[in-house]
Write a protein that holds these residues in place. Structure first.
Motif, short mmCIF file in Angstrom:
data_model
loop_
_atom_site.label_atom_id
_atom_site.label_comp_id
_atom_site.label_asym_id
_atom_site.label_seq_id
_atom_site.Cartn_x
_atom_site.Cartn_y
_atom_site.Cartn_z
N LYS A 1 44.82 43.74 28.77
CA LYS A 1 45.04 42.33 28.42
C LYS A 1 43.89 41.77 27.61
CE LYS A 1 46.62 41.04 32.64
NZ LYS A 1 46.81 40.09 33.73
N ASN A 2 42.66 42.21 27.90
CA ASN A 2 41.51 41.72 27.17
C ASN A 2 41.43 42.28 25.75
OD1 ASN A 2 40.58 40.10 29.23
ND2 ASN A 2 39.28 41.69 30.09
N PHE B 1 45.26 47.29 33.61
CA PHE B 1 46.05 46.23 32.98
C PHE B 1 45.16 45.05 32.57
CE2 PHE B 1 49.92 47.92 35.36
CZ PHE B 1 50.33 48.66 34.26
N ASP B 2 44.15 44.71 33.37
CA ASP B 2 43.21 43.65 32.98
C ASP B 2 42.45 44.04 31.72
OD1 ASP B 2 43.90 41.91 34.98
OD2 ASP B 2 42.20 42.40 36.28
#
Length: 186
Positions: A183-184, A179-180
């Motif tokens: 998001k990026n 998920f990180d």
């Protein structure tokens, strides 16, 4: 066969278009904000890791000093940076996955490493989030394409899950890393 070609072309574009979306350094007055970091072996060779504050090009920020809140494998820890370098308190006993996360005003910055311990030295290797997605995805695609491969793919997926979980990469950390990374991209 057209669907298989489309899947392969899609995977190629995902892998080849993946850019390093590391955050750049932000200066607020004389204060430098920590938005990117790398992990290396501590210079004292005491089986501890050193977290080095860097800019978006992984060039060390030697002017960064202060205490920053990190999460290391889900455990909150304050790291004291001196001249851009902080040392984690816990020594690395065996090869393991290590997920470091730092949150500040400009967002959340997390990285996943696999730390290989051989003898008295440790070697951290960065793991990109898309590798965590593509390896199981390739096994699932191969199982869907070749019916005889289904049992082998299931066994390989179970072994991959078992290896990851016994070396510190639990399911919540897996999803947090993915998920990180997503998001990026946005």
């Amino acid at each position: 066969m057209n669907n298989f070609r489309s899947i392969i072309i899609g995977l190629y574009f995902i892998v080849s278009s993946n850019q390093v979306y590391s955050q750049s350094e932000l200066s607020v007055g004389n204060e430098v904000v920590l938005n990117n970091f790398i992990v290396k072996e501590n210079l004292l060779k005491n089986n501890k890791i050193a977290i080095i504050a860097t800019d978006s090009l992984d060039k060390p920020l030697e002017n960064l000093s202060g205490t920053f809140q990190f999460s290391i494998n889900g455990f909150g820890q304050e790291l004291k940076f001196n001249n851009g370098v902080a040392v984690a308190a816990q020594p690395i006993d065996k090869s393991t996955f290590l997920y470091l996360r730092h949150e500040n005003e400009s967002g959340t910055h997390g990285k996943l490493y696999y730390v290989i311990r051989k003898g008295d030295s440790i070697n951290p290797i960065t793991i990109n989030w898309w590798v965590l997605v593509i390896v199981p995805l390739i096994l699932i695609i191969l199982a869907a394409l070749f019916r005889k491969f289904i049992i082998i793919a299931i066994i390989l997926l179970v072994l991959l899950f078992y290896y990851n979980s016994t070396n510190g990469l639990k399911l919540p950390t897996f999803f947090e890393t993915v998920f990180d990374g997503l998001k990026n991209l946005i």
